[in-house]
Design a protein around this motif. Structure first.
Motif: not given
Ligand SMILES: [Zn+2]
Length: 251
Positions: A199-204, A212-216, A231-245
């Motif tokens: 998940l790159e800044g809200g984009t698959c 959508p921002v709320i969903e993101y 929501p479109r391709c149904s792939r598992v989204l990998i969340r990259i969290r900022p350092e310290g998060g």
């Protein structure tokens, strides 16, 4: 640097493994072996036809030989009679001479035909020899190609083994809920083996749909083992969290 989610590596290694499996299935030696198998069938069919033709011509040759022999015997009998002195009348002698000449002539014609069949037999025998030589070469080529194929397969299998080992290590760091879903989606043909996307800044990262921002925001703040799907391709989204998060959806 934020920690790299293990699922990224699992996905990358699985795709590498997929590519290797395709390469393994499409090794050029396989095509060569298919070609050689077809050539062997073609040669064997040609050989069977050659043997059949040889048997036919052989029978013809026997027929001609028998007829030549019969005519030779007949001509000899006529000549014996001609020179026996028992026939005295000129007309009768002339008729006999004519019969001898005709018989010898036919004998000669039949001998020519017999000779032609003998030549045909020689030609077919030579063809059969060439065919078997070519067939032997095919067998040799098959052995060589099989050995080359086995060698190429062994090299790929070794690579696959290394990848599986590395993948196994990374899998240990992925929450089981996410791993189970990832494995399930890996089996979906339409995803082409790519079951997870960053998940790159809200984009698959796979289908490029923008969430959508709320969903993101919701997905972003979920715990590690909570699944998030595109929501479109149904792939598992990998969340990259900022350092310290907190850690990633797929760590
Ligand atoms: Zn997507």
């Amino acid at each position: 640097m934020p920690p790299r989610p293990a699922l990224i590596d699992v996905q990358a290694l699985d795709l590498e493994r997929d590519a290797l499996l395709v390469r393994r299935a499409e090794l050029p030696e396989r095509e060569t072996l298919r070609g050689l198998a077809a050539r062997a069938v073609e040669l064997d069919q040609g050989h069977a036809q050659c043997l059949e033709a040889r048997a036919t011509v052989n029978r013809q040759e026997r027929d001609w030989a028998n007829q030549v022999e019969d005519l030779a015997v007949k001509a000899q009998e006529l000549e014996d009679k001609l020179y026996s002195g028992t026939v005295k009348a000129t007309k009768e002698l002339e008729a006999l001479q004519e019969e001898v000449r005709g018989t010898r002539e036919r004998q000669g014609e039949f001998e020519s035909s017999q000779m032609e069949t003998l030549e045909e037999i020689d030609r077919l025998d030579a063809e059969a020899v060439d065919n078997r030589k070519a067939r032997q070469q095919v067998d040799t080529d098959v052995s060589t190609t099989q050995a080359a194929l086995a060698q190429a397969e062994a090299l790929i299998d070794e690579e696959l083994g290394v990848l599986a080992g590395r993948c196994g290590l990374h899998r240990q760091d992925v929450p089981s809920t996410i791993l189970t879903e990832y494995d399930r989606l890996r089996g979906k043909e339409r995803l082409g083996g790519r079951a997870a996307a960053e998940l790159e800044g809200g984009t698959c990262g796979a289908c490029r749909v923008r969430l959508p921002v709320i969903e993101y925001n919701r997905i972003r703040n979920e715990a590690d083992d909570v699944l998030a799907h595109c929501p479109r391709c149904s792939r598992v989204l990998i969340r990259i969290r900022p350092e310290g998060g907190s850690a990633e959806g797929a760590p």
